[in-house]
Design a protein around this motif. Structure first.
Motif, short mmCIF file in Angstrom:
data_model
loop_
_atom_site.label_atom_id
_atom_site.label_comp_id
_atom_site.label_asym_id
_atom_site.label_seq_id
_atom_site.Cartn_x
_atom_site.Cartn_y
_atom_site.Cartn_z
N ALA A 40 0.67 -1.17 0.23
CA ALA A 40 -0.06 0.00 0.12
C ALA A 40 0.68 1.40 -0.04
O ALA A 40 0.22 2.30 -0.29
CB ALA A 40 -0.98 0.08 1.25
N GLY A 41 2.24 1.16 0.37
CA GLY A 41 2.93 2.34 0.34
C GLY A 41 3.32 3.08 -0.79
O GLY A 41 2.83 2.61 -1.88
N PRO A 42 3.90 4.15 -0.76
CA PRO A 42 4.33 5.00 -2.11
C PRO A 42 5.23 4.45 -2.87
O PRO A 42 5.31 5.10 -4.19
CB PRO A 42 4.95 6.39 -1.17
CG PRO A 42 5.55 5.78 -0.02
CD PRO A 42 4.76 4.83 0.53
N HIS A 43 5.96 3.32 -2.85
CA HIS A 43 6.93 2.83 -3.57
C HIS A 43 6.22 1.69 -4.44
O HIS A 43 6.86 1.03 -5.42
CB HIS A 43 8.00 2.42 -3.08
CG HIS A 43 8.64 3.24 -2.15
ND1 HIS A 43 9.34 4.44 -2.38
CD2 HIS A 43 8.64 3.42 -0.50
CE1 HIS A 43 9.79 5.24 -1.48
NE2 HIS A 43 9.45 4.73 -0.46
N VAL A 44 5.12 1.13 -3.98
CA VAL A 44 4.33 -0.05 -4.89
C VAL A 44 2.82 0.63 -5.49
O VAL A 44 2.90 1.03 -6.53
CB VAL A 44 4.22 -1.03 -4.22
CG1 VAL A 44 3.51 -2.47 -4.85
CG2 VAL A 44 5.46 -1.70 -3.63
N MET A 45 2.12 0.49 -4.76
CA MET A 45 0.55 0.74 -5.32
C MET A 45 0.24 2.49 -4.93
O MET A 45 -0.70 2.74 -5.43
CB MET A 45 -0.52 -0.19 -4.59
CG MET A 45 -0.40 -1.56 -5.04
SD MET A 45 -0.39 -2.08 -6.89
CE MET A 45 -2.03 -1.56 -7.15
N ALA A 46 1.03 2.95 -3.94
CA ALA A 46 0.93 4.27 -3.65
C ALA A 46 -0.52 4.41 -3.06
O ALA A 46 -1.01 5.70 -3.42
CB ALA A 46 1.08 5.21 -4.86
N TRP A 47 -1.31 3.65 -2.62
CA TRP A 47 -2.45 4.04 -2.10
C TRP A 47 -2.40 4.97 -0.96
O TRP A 47 -3.34 5.94 -0.68
CB TRP A 47 -3.15 2.76 -1.56
CG TRP A 47 -3.48 1.79 -2.63
CD1 TRP A 47 -3.89 2.00 -3.87
CD2 TRP A 47 -3.79 0.25 -2.55
NE1 TRP A 47 -3.98 0.80 -4.61
CE2 TRP A 47 -4.01 -0.19 -3.68
CE3 TRP A 47 -3.45 -0.52 -1.36
CZ2 TRP A 47 -4.23 -1.46 -3.89
CZ3 TRP A 47 -3.63 -2.01 -1.70
CH2 TRP A 47 -4.05 -2.59 -2.81
N ILE A 48 -1.32 4.56 -0.33
CA ILE A 48 -1.07 5.80 1.11
C ILE A 48 0.20 6.61 0.51
O ILE A 48 1.58 6.07 0.82
CB ILE A 48 -0.58 4.89 2.27
CG1 ILE A 48 -1.89 3.96 2.56
CG2 ILE A 48 -0.39 6.11 3.35
CD1 ILE A 48 -3.04 4.37 3.07
N PRO A 49 0.16 7.69 -0.03
CA PRO A 49 1.29 8.58 -0.51
C PRO A 49 2.33 8.83 0.42
O PRO A 49 3.43 9.06 0.25
CB PRO A 49 0.64 9.48 -1.52
CG PRO A 49 -0.71 9.66 -0.85
CD PRO A 49 -1.11 8.61 -0.42
N GLN A 282 7.75 2.40 4.43
CA GLN A 282 8.97 3.07 4.17
C GLN A 282 9.91 2.30 3.40
O GLN A 282 10.85 2.89 3.14
CB GLN A 282 9.74 3.43 5.66
CG GLN A 282 8.74 4.14 6.55
CD GLN A 282 9.45 4.55 8.05
OE1 GLN A 282 10.33 4.93 8.03
NE2 GLN A 282 8.73 4.18 9.24
N LEU A 283 9.49 1.04 3.05
CA LEU A 283 10.76 0.35 2.28
C LEU A 283 10.57 0.40 0.99
O LEU A 283 9.35 0.35 0.34
CB LEU A 283 10.56 -1.04 2.97
CG LEU A 283 11.47 -2.06 1.90
CD1 LEU A 283 12.84 -1.75 2.32
CD2 LEU A 283 11.19 -3.39 2.12
N ALA A 284 11.49 1.14 0.14
CA ALA A 284 11.49 1.26 -1.16
C ALA A 284 12.14 0.12 -2.07
O ALA A 284 13.38 -0.22 -1.62
CB ALA A 284 12.49 2.60 -1.80
N LEU A 285 11.15 -0.58 -2.67
CA LEU A 285 11.61 -1.91 -3.27
C LEU A 285 12.93 -1.79 -4.16
O LEU A 285 13.87 -2.94 -3.99
CB LEU A 285 10.57 -2.71 -3.83
CG LEU A 285 9.66 -3.52 -2.81
CD1 LEU A 285 8.48 -4.13 -3.70
CD2 LEU A 285 10.49 -4.40 -1.63
N ASN A 286 12.81 -0.99 -4.85
CA ASN A 286 13.93 -0.73 -6.06
C ASN A 286 15.29 -0.45 -5.49
O ASN A 286 16.36 -1.18 -5.71
CB ASN A 286 13.47 0.34 -6.96
CG ASN A 286 12.32 -0.10 -7.87
OD1 ASN A 286 11.86 -0.98 -8.33
ND2 ASN A 286 11.66 0.98 -8.32
N SER A 287 15.33 0.53 -4.53
CA SER A 287 16.44 0.86 -3.55
C SER A 287 17.04 -0.20 -2.83
O SER A 287 18.18 -0.76 -2.96
CB SER A 287 16.39 1.94 -2.76
OG SER A 287 15.92 3.19 -3.68
N PHE A 288 16.20 -1.07 -2.22
CA PHE A 288 16.40 -2.15 -1.30
C PHE A 288 16.95 -3.13 -2.32
O PHE A 288 17.97 -4.05 -1.62
CB PHE A 288 15.00 -2.84 -0.82
CG PHE A 288 15.18 -4.14 0.11
CD1 PHE A 288 15.71 -3.91 1.35
CD2 PHE A 288 15.05 -5.43 -0.46
CE1 PHE A 288 15.83 -4.95 2.19
CE2 PHE A 288 14.95 -6.31 0.18
CZ PHE A 288 15.58 -6.32 1.66
#
Length: 658
Positions: A40-49, A282-288
């Motif tokens: 739901a976070g800003p780095h995947v679906m961005a439902w919660i920006p 808070q986890l950005a998958l690409n950067s992770f």
């Protein structure tokens, strides 16, 4: 508004599905919440920006979690743990800080940046560790209490870190030493105030609230106390979690602890779930993925450092290898306060975005591994400890058995009215350990003052039953004559304990089939003779010889039920003129210093003239049921009187004032 509602709805939907799926495959719910936050976070679906919008609400989950933990720790227990808190906890934090600080400075060449990284890595996750220890019933173990002690010191250590980091960045003003000293003084003052309020004011407040017999009011007051305590410590620069823990610890010594824990549990679990979703956001998958090699390397170094320091310091303090390794392994991860430090350091330019992302990745990944690690803690400890596995297992089994014996009781009495108190007296006479639960605050207060093993709570609630050990108790007595409520209690006990022998009191036989179908092993009719029947069943199931049982019952009948006269009154006890002239009440009178009766021998006092009987004397938590006539009363003695209400009241004034 519509967009926020839709986002929250989608988040809840994903969380429900993932929690169900993870539970089906025997994985902890925390992992499901973390995954829901990532999705739901800003780095995947961005439902919660912007996850920060939910940060305050999520932090309340930690506050309620620490409040619940505080209920399990009394002040004497915390004083006994001071060696772990300020010894092991201080060694872990300072040792990790020093090592990480030196390594960070050698790599980055900046003391401020190095301290930010060291502070983030030195702290562990209070929320995840305590939740997992609680769910796996390890908070009462020695290694569990060592772990909690270290986490408490870490919560305190956050304060100087949050002060020093901005100053090292050059964005703060003032002397570091002065600011740290002021923070220490304010912290000590607010802790003293909270402890004083919790010990002397809150029990009185909750007694008055419980007298109103309104569940909503009790729940609201519990939430208010937890949040106000957290808010006060936050206002003075300490963590909200620490304030909530102190408030819970003070109330943990009261008779309301089980009811408080049951009331706060639903709110705590929901808000904790929201907290873990915000961590996942808070986890950005690409950067992770791009920096996974650095994340694993730094996490390995962090884990090894914490393991070595905690293990060897604990061992030097005389702890067993199993407990030292168990506590060290439980604290391997980075904690939620690490995110706060990373955010603060980023704001002041001490950390670039790449390093901040790496630290967040370490935090989320290590917190995600923690539930699995704690679930497998015993096998991991067995790998680390080089000793005979059979001997190790025997030691652990003996320790766990000791903990269980302290907590469990062979008999549980639901309802501490006249019948419940009669049963308790007979069990005391036979030396049978038992515990009672009652929802009348006045009765519980009087009974506790008289030394009775009773807690305040509604036995119809599953959480209360679980808290008083109904899941393991072999014998349960439902002593109140309310068939509808008794049916609810029966269903709750049978859900968690199919093997318990449950004896139920009923006014008549109208609901006999209903009670038996709900799980009653034996239904007994009312009146004093019914009390004797209940006592015969209790003693029989407790292993007392039948001839001794019959002798005791015959003695009571020949004594005209003498030992059954007198009971602790409750707020709903009928006190009309006819009843008051027939019933005898029990009342515990504490003799303060300066009371008229202090220094006088028992036989020198004219009890018969005041129409009361001396049933027992409590001194230094030891009860003497038939004190000798030459006994001299002392200050702080508790005198248990039996008599009619007006006589008992007059006798109390006589003992105190002459």
């Amino acid at each position: 508004m519509y967009g926020t509602f839709t986002s929250l709805l989608l988040l809840l939907g994903v969380a429900v599905i993932l929690v169900w799926a993870f539970r089906r495959i025997k994985l902890p719910a925390i992992l499901a919440y973390l995954c829901a936050g990532i999705i739901a976070g800003p780095h995947v679906m961005a439902w919660i920006p912007d996850p920060d919008e939910y940060h305050l609400i999520a932090e309340l989950g930690i506050v309620l979690l620490l409040f619940s933990l505080g209920l399990e720790f009394s002040l004497p227990k915390m004083i006994a743990m001071r060696r772990w808190v300020f010894g092991l906890g201080a060694a872990q934090v300072l040792g990790c800080l020093l090592i990480f600080l030196l390594v960070g400075f050698l790599i980055l060449g900046n003391w401020g940046s190095a301290l930010a990284i060291a502070g983030a890595l030195a702290l562990s996750s209070t929320a995840v560790v305590i939740k997992q220890l609680t769910e796996s019933s390890q908070t009462a173990t020695r290694r569990g209490q060592m772990t909690v002690a270290v986490l408490l010191f870490q919560d305190i250590a956050v304060v100087p870190l949050l002060i020093v980091i901005p100053l090292l960045a050059g964005s703060g003003d003032g002397n570091i030493g002065y600011l740290l000293l002021m923070a220490m003084v304010k912290g000590a003052a607010v802790i003293a105030v909270l402890m004083g309020v919790g010990k002397w004011i809150l029990p009185f407040v909750f007694r008055e609230i419980a007298n109103q017999r309104t569940d909503e009011l009790f729940v609201l007051a519990t939430l208010l106390v937890a949040l106000v305590a957290g808010g006060v410590t936050h206002l003075f620069g300490l963590s909200m979690a620490l304030g909530a823990f102190l408030a819970g610890m003070m109330l943990g010594e009261s008779k309301y602890k089980h009811q408080l824990e049951a009331d706060i549990r639903p709110f705590r679990d929901i808000l904790m779930g929201l907290f873990f979703t915000t961590v996942g956001m808070q986890l950005a998958l690409n950067s992770f993925i791009q920096s996974i090699h650095w994340i694993l390397l730094i996490m390995l170094a962090m884990t090894l450092t914490k393991l070595v320091i905690i293990r060897y310091v604990a061992k030097a303090m005389g702890e067993r290898d199993k407990d030292a390794w168990g506590s060290a392994i439980s604290l391997f991860q980075m904690g939620e306060f690490g995110f706060v430090i990373v955010s603060l350091a980023g704001t002041h330019g001490l950390l670039d975005s790449e390093m901040a992302t790496t630290l967040v990745g370490i935090g989320v990944f290590s917190m995600a591994l923690t539930p699995i690690v704690i679930q497998k803690l015993q096998p991991l400890v067995s790998i680390m400890v080089k000793e005979d596995s059979g001997s190790s297992a025997n030691i652990e089994q003996h320790f766990n058995q000791h903990q269980s014996e302290e907590k469990d009781h062979p008999v549980l009495i639901c309802g501490f009215g006249r019948v419940g108190q009669t049963i308790s007296r007979f069990l005391n006479a036979e030396g049978i350990r038992h515990i009672a639960v009652d929802n009348d605050p006045m009765r519980v207060q009087e009974a506790v003052a008289g030394g009775a093993p009773v807690y305040f709570g509604d036995s119809a609630k599953r959480d209360i039953l679980r808290a008083v050990g109904a899941a393991k108790t072999p014998l349960v007595i439902i002593s109140f004559a309310d068939d509808i409520r008794a049916t609810e209690v029966l269903k709750g006990i049978r859900e968690m304990n199919e093997d318990a022998y449950i004896i139920v009191r009923s006014r008549d036989d109208l609901n006999l089939d209903v009670l038996q179908n709900a799980g009653a092993s034996q239904v007994v009719p009312d009146t004093l003779e019914a009390s004797l029947m209940l006592i015969s069943h209790v003693m029989s199931r407790s292993g007392i010889p039948i001839r001794r049982i019959l002798s005791r019952l015959d003695q009571e009948r020949r004594n005209h039920y003498g030992d059954m006269h007198g009971f602790y009154p409750g707020s709903q006890t009928s006190l009309d003129s006819e009843t008051a002239d027939k019933l005898e009440f029990l009342h515990a009178v504490n003799l303060p210093e300066g009371a008229w009766a202090v220094g006088k021998a028992i036989d020198a006092l004219d009890w018969e003239r005041h129409h009361v009987k001396l049933k027992a004397l409590r001194r230094d938590d030891v009860e003497v049921s038939e004190p000798e006539s030459h006994f001299e009363l002392r200050s702080d003695d508790v005198v248990l009187l039996s008599g009619r209400p007006r006589h008992v009241e007059a006798a109390e004034r006589w003992l105190l004032e002459g």
